[in-house]
Motif scaffolding. Structure first.
Motif, PDB file in Angstrom:
ATOM      1  N   PHE A 159      34.346  33.621  40.225  1.00  0.00           N
ATOM      2  CA  PHE A 159      35.018  33.276  38.972  1.00  0.00           C
ATOM      3  C   PHE A 159      33.920  33.085  37.927  1.00  0.00           C
ATOM      4  N   PRO A 160      33.472  34.165  37.294  1.00  0.00           N
ATOM      5  CA  PRO A 160      32.304  34.123  36.404  1.00  0.00           C
ATOM      6  C   PRO A 160      32.366  33.096  35.281  1.00  0.00           C
ATOM      7  N   ASP A 161      33.564  32.845  34.737  1.00  0.00           N
ATOM      8  CA  ASP A 161      33.680  31.927  33.596  1.00  0.00           C
ATOM      9  C   ASP A 161      34.342  30.600  33.962  1.00  0.00           C
ATOM     10  N   PHE A 162      34.358  30.280  35.253  1.00  0.00           N
ATOM     11  CA  PHE A 162      34.972  29.036  35.701  1.00  0.00           C
ATOM     12  C   PHE A 162      34.130  27.850  35.196  1.00  0.00           C
ATOM     13  N   PRO A 163      34.706  26.750  34.719  1.00  0.00           N
ATOM     14  CA  PRO A 163      36.139  26.412  34.736  1.00  0.00           C
ATOM     15  C   PRO A 163      36.911  26.821  33.479  1.00  0.00           C
ATOM     16  N   LYS A 164      36.235  27.503  32.555  1.00  0.00           N
ATOM     17  CA  LYS A 164      36.942  27.935  31.353  1.00  0.00           C
ATOM     18  C   LYS A 164      38.049  28.933  31.679  1.00  0.00           C
ATOM     19  N   SER A 165      37.812  29.726  32.713  1.00  0.00           N
ATOM     20  CA  SER A 165      38.768  30.770  33.087  1.00  0.00           C
ATOM     21  C   SER A 165      38.748  30.977  34.594  1.00  0.00           C
ATOM     22  N   VAL A 166      39.897  31.371  35.152  1.00  0.00           N
ATOM     23  CA  VAL A 166      39.974  31.699  36.581  1.00  0.00           C
ATOM     24  C   VAL A 166      40.009  33.216  36.773  1.00  0.00           C
ATOM     25  N   ALA A 167      39.619  33.952  35.744  1.00  0.00           N
ATOM     26  CA  ALA A 167      39.607  35.412  35.829  1.00  0.00           C
ATOM     27  C   ALA A 167      38.546  35.882  36.820  1.00  0.00           C
ATOM     28  N   THR A 168      38.878  36.912  37.585  1.00  0.00           N
ATOM     29  CA  THR A 168      37.952  37.496  38.560  1.00  0.00           C
ATOM     30  C   THR A 168      37.547  38.902  38.101  1.00  0.00           C
ATOM     31  N   PRO A 169      36.390  39.393  38.557  1.00  0.00           N
ATOM     32  CA  PRO A 169      35.929  40.733  38.178  1.00  0.00           C
ATOM     33  C   PRO A 169      36.877  41.824  38.690  1.00  0.00           C
ATOM     34  N   ASP A 170      36.781  42.986  38.088  1.00  0.00           N
ATOM     35  CA  ASP A 170      37.630  44.106  38.498  1.00  0.00           C
ATOM     36  C   ASP A 170      37.270  44.623  39.892  1.00  0.00           C
ATOM     37  N   THR A 171      36.021  44.467  40.286  1.00  0.00           N
ATOM     38  CA  THR A 171      35.590  44.948  41.607  1.00  0.00           C
ATOM     39  C   THR A 171      35.395  43.770  42.555  1.00  0.00           C
ATOM     40  N   PRO A 172      35.704  43.949  43.826  1.00  0.00           N
ATOM     41  CA  PRO A 172      35.531  42.860  44.798  1.00  0.00           C
ATOM     42  C   PRO A 172      34.056  42.625  45.111  1.00  0.00           C
ATOM     43  N   THR A 173      33.765  41.495  45.697  1.00  0.00           N
ATOM     44  CA  THR A 173      32.402  41.230  46.140  1.00  0.00           C
ATOM     45  C   THR A 173      32.083  42.131  47.330  1.00  0.00           C
ATOM     46  N   THR A 174      30.809  42.240  47.664  1.00  0.00           N
ATOM     47  CA  THR A 174      30.405  43.078  48.790  1.00  0.00           C
ATOM     48  C   THR A 174      31.038  42.604  50.091  1.00  0.00           C
ATOM     49  N   SER A 175      31.098  41.281  50.305  1.00  0.00           N
ATOM     50  CA  SER A 175      31.684  40.742  51.543  1.00  0.00           C
ATOM     51  C   SER A 175      33.156  41.103  51.663  1.00  0.00           C
ATOM     52  N   THR A 176      33.880  41.018  50.552  1.00  0.00           N
ATOM     53  CA  THR A 176      35.301  41.361  50.566  1.00  0.00           C
ATOM     54  C   THR A 176      35.496  42.859  50.769  1.00  0.00           C
ATOM     55  N   LYS A 177      34.698  43.656  50.079  1.00  0.00           N
ATOM     56  CA  LYS A 177      34.788  45.109  50.222  1.00  0.00           C
ATOM     57  C   LYS A 177      34.524  45.522  51.677  1.00  0.00           C
ATOM     58  N   LEU A 178      33.498  44.947  52.281  1.00  0.00           N
ATOM     59  CA  LEU A 178      33.163  45.282  53.664  1.00  0.00           C
ATOM     60  C   LEU A 178      34.271  44.856  54.622  1.00  0.00           C
ATOM     61  N   THR A 179      34.865  43.693  54.377  1.00  0.00           N
ATOM     62  CA  THR A 179      35.929  43.218  55.262  1.00  0.00           C
ATOM     63  C   THR A 179      37.139  44.142  55.207  1.00  0.00           C
ATOM     64  N   LEU A 180      37.500  44.594  54.027  1.00  0.00           N
ATOM     65  CA  LEU A 180      38.621  45.519  53.891  1.00  0.00           C
ATOM     66  C   LEU A 180      38.310  46.858  54.569  1.00  0.00           C
ATOM     67  N   LYS A 181      37.077  47.316  54.453  1.00  0.00           N
ATOM     68  CA  LYS A 181      36.666  48.548  55.133  1.00  0.00           C
ATOM     69  C   LYS A 181      36.681  48.343  56.650  1.00  0.00           C
ATOM     70  N   LEU A 182      36.276  47.159  57.093  1.00  0.00           N
ATOM     71  CA  LEU A 182      36.280  46.843  58.518  1.00  0.00           C
ATOM     72  C   LEU A 182      37.692  46.871  59.077  1.00  0.00           C
ATOM     73  N   ILE A 183      38.629  46.289  58.366  1.00  0.00           N
ATOM     74  CA  ILE A 183      40.018  46.295  58.830  1.00  0.00           C
ATOM     75  C   ILE A 183      40.527  47.721  58.962  1.00  0.00           C
ATOM     76  N   ALA A 184      40.178  48.562  58.002  1.00  0.00           N
ATOM     77  CA  ALA A 184      40.584  49.969  58.070  1.00  0.00           C
ATOM     78  C   ALA A 184      40.013  50.636  59.316  1.00  0.00           C
ATOM     79  N   ALA A 185      38.782  50.298  59.666  1.00  0.00           N
ATOM     80  CA  ALA A 185      38.146  50.867  60.857  1.00  0.00           C
ATOM     81  C   ALA A 185      38.793  50.334  62.132  1.00  0.00           C
ATOM     82  N   LEU A 186      39.093  49.043  62.150  1.00  0.00           N
ATOM     83  CA  LEU A 186      39.717  48.443  63.332  1.00  0.00           C
ATOM     84  C   LEU A 186      41.106  49.025  63.581  1.00  0.00           C
ATOM     85  N   LYS A 187      41.812  49.336  62.508  1.00  0.00           N
ATOM     86  CA  LYS A 187      43.153  49.918  62.644  1.00  0.00           C
ATOM     87  C   LYS A 187      43.094  51.282  63.326  1.00  0.00           C
ATOM     88  N   LYS A 188      41.968  51.956  63.188  1.00  0.00           N
ATOM     89  CA  LYS A 188      41.808  53.262  63.827  1.00  0.00           C
ATOM     90  C   LYS A 188      41.387  53.128  65.287  1.00  0.00           C
TER      91      LYS A 188
END
Length: 250
Positions: free
Chosen positions: A107-136
């Motif tokens: 949350f780059p502008d917290f506590p002024k704002s709870v807005a999040t960036p358009d792109t996920p963090t590396t940890s989140t991106k990797l976890t989503l990719k991992l789930i896709a791999a596990l599903k296969k």
């Protein structure tokens, strides 16, 4: 070629044997490009590769971030390791580990704002990719992938939903913060949120805000607020007697 096939077969048999041991998490890493995500995977009790199982993703809090692939297991709720629950709700349990530099969400502008960036963090991106791999690679039921997390993991739960709303059948975010502007992206996901009204780390107002935003977007989230409870509201939440029945309901 025959030797390679034999070694692969032996490896699979060993993994399956380990998976049969109650409470034994396989320790692994997911590598994508130059990035690495440590994670643990628990097979369903009495695992049968001919059956399909739900997958539960657990996101730890800030106290467990790092790269040791050990700390997240200490915060995993006992409810998921209870033998009776594991027999009643057989499932894969995935426990990834984020880093301090790349947490589940920012949350780059917290506590002024709870807005999040358009792109996920590396940890989140990797976890989503991992789930896709596990599903296969594993017999995972596509329509029964669930997510839950506490504190930073609660924040991550909301963020994961906004990044991949169609992936998750239900979510349990606890004492987190969420980007209210993204509520409309996952208002159809079944959600049960929790927070303590005396939380001094993540103010209870943030869960109240996202619940209000979800309802405004047409969602029907479930929300439980504990009177007199501070930041560790996950103790109460994971002790709710109907929690797992609610979570695994299709």
């Amino acid at each position: 070629m025959r030797l390679g096939i034999l070694l692969l077969t032996v490896f699979i048999l060993i993994c399956d044997a380990v998976a049969q041991q109650p409470g034994t998490f396989i320790k692994k890493q997911f590598v994508l490009g130059g990035d690495t995500l440590p994670y643990r995977l628990l097979y369903p009790l009495d695992y049968n590769s001919d059956k399909k199982y739900p997958l539960v993703l657990f996101l730890h809090g800030a106290g467990s971030w790092g790269s040791d692939n050990e700390k997240p297991l200490k915060s995993l709720p006992a409810i998921f390791l209870d033998s009776a629950n594991r027999r009643k709700y057989p499932c894969f349990i995935l426990v990834p580990q984020c880093t301090k530099e790349e947490p589940w969400v920012r949350f780059p502008d917290f506590p002024k704002s709870v807005a999040t960036p358009d792109t996920p963090t590396t940890s989140t991106k990797l976890t989503l990719k991992l789930i896709a791999a596990l599903k296969k690679d594993f017999p995972i039921r596509q329509n029964k992938i669930y997510i839950t997390g506490l504190s930073l993991g609660g924040e991550g739960t909301f963020d994961f939903l906004s990044r991949a709303p169609r992936l998750f059948a239900a979510a349990i975010p606890i004492c987190g913060i969420a980007d209210t502007a993204r509520a409309k992206t996952y208002q159809k996901v079944r959600l049960w949120a929790f927070h303590g009204d005396e939380d001094k780390v993540n103010d209870v107002k943030y869960t109240r805000m996202i619940i209000a935003s979800l309802k405004k977007a047409g969602g029907k989230p479930k929300y439980t607020e504990y009177k007199g409870v501070k930041h560790n509201s996950w103790i109460n939440a994971y002790a709710e007697p109907t929690l797992l029945d609610w979570l695994f309901r299709k």
